[in-house]
Enzyme design. Sequence first.
Site, PDB file in Angstrom:
ATOM      1  N   MET A  42       0.842  -1.199   0.000  1.00 48.29           N
ATOM      2  CA  MET A  42       0.000   0.000   0.000  1.00 48.29           C
ATOM      3  C   MET A  42       0.881   1.254   0.000  1.00 48.29           C
ATOM      4  O   MET A  42       1.154   1.845   1.036  1.00 48.29           O
ATOM      5  CB  MET A  42      -0.935  -0.031   1.208  1.00 48.29           C
ATOM      6  N   ASP A  43       1.291   1.664  -1.183  1.00 50.04           N
ATOM      7  CA  ASP A  43       2.258   2.755  -1.331  1.00 50.04           C
ATOM      8  C   ASP A  43       1.561   4.022  -1.831  1.00 50.04           C
ATOM      9  O   ASP A  43       0.780   3.960  -2.788  1.00 50.04           O
ATOM     10  CB  ASP A  43       3.340   2.316  -2.331  1.00 50.04           C
ATOM     11  N   GLY A  44       1.848   5.150  -1.183  1.00 55.87           N
ATOM     12  CA  GLY A  44       1.372   6.425  -1.716  1.00 55.87           C
ATOM     13  C   GLY A  44       0.459   7.233  -0.821  1.00 55.87           C
ATOM     14  O   GLY A  44      -0.055   8.271  -1.252  1.00 55.87           O
TER      15      GLY A  44
END
Length: 278
Positions: A42-44
């Site tokens: 879960m990047d960003g």
Amino acid sequence: MEEARQSGVIGKLLGSVNSTMRRILFTFMSSGPIPQHIAFIMDGNRRFAKKWKLEEGAGHKAGFLALMSVLKYCYEVGVKYVTVYAFSLDNFNRRPDEVQYVMDIMHEKIEGFMKELDMVNRYGVRVLFIGDLNRLDEPVRVAAEKAMEATAKNTKTYLLVCVAYTSSHEIPRAVYEACQEKSKTNNNDDDGIVDVNDVIKAVDLEKHMYMGVVPDPDVLVRSSGETRLSNFLLWQSNNCLLYSPKALWPEMGFWQVVWGIFKYQRSYYYLEKQKKQA
């Protein structure tokens, strides 16, 4: 008052139409292979908050809402296992105040998830926290244990949350425990010394992996268009599809899930061939 009522009716109607269209599309997709297990990095969240000039923490809150939607779409289409990378062991090297901030958010989101009883019960979700849980703050660890206990009887779908986890910790730990088991079995002691004629096989290690409780992922997704694995499921992802949508994690939703499954279906026979040759 009447305007608000009409707005509510229209909202329910649109929701019903969206649900029906989603069900039709998922039925069509189910004519092909559906991944059993999808894992997400879960990047960003922070970049999302910065992009929209939001206050600190707003990106993580938006990310939690995105997670709820992604889980719903995955379970509806027939994915049984969903794994998310919530907090790396390496993140403990950040500033203490930053680590504490993330721990507080994690505690809040675990309790928030357990309030989503409608989704938990509808999809029969069993929650498993994966990693060195002793490294977590006590409130977070207790909340995680309560979530696992509360959903322990569910077997329809699974949500695995990797916290205090890295592959570089998981793999040596599995080697150590496999050696301990082999030593006890063959020498009737627990000194961890393995006879030179004993062989530690891959199956011995996999039995002691944190992630050994579920099948390896079929698809590994990292949002934000990044292609790094960041020390996540390195052992388990050797034969899975890697998918990197450009959407930041809070922007992840229906079409990213659909496109990821279509990419998996298009690569299915190649992936299966690679697994058999491994």
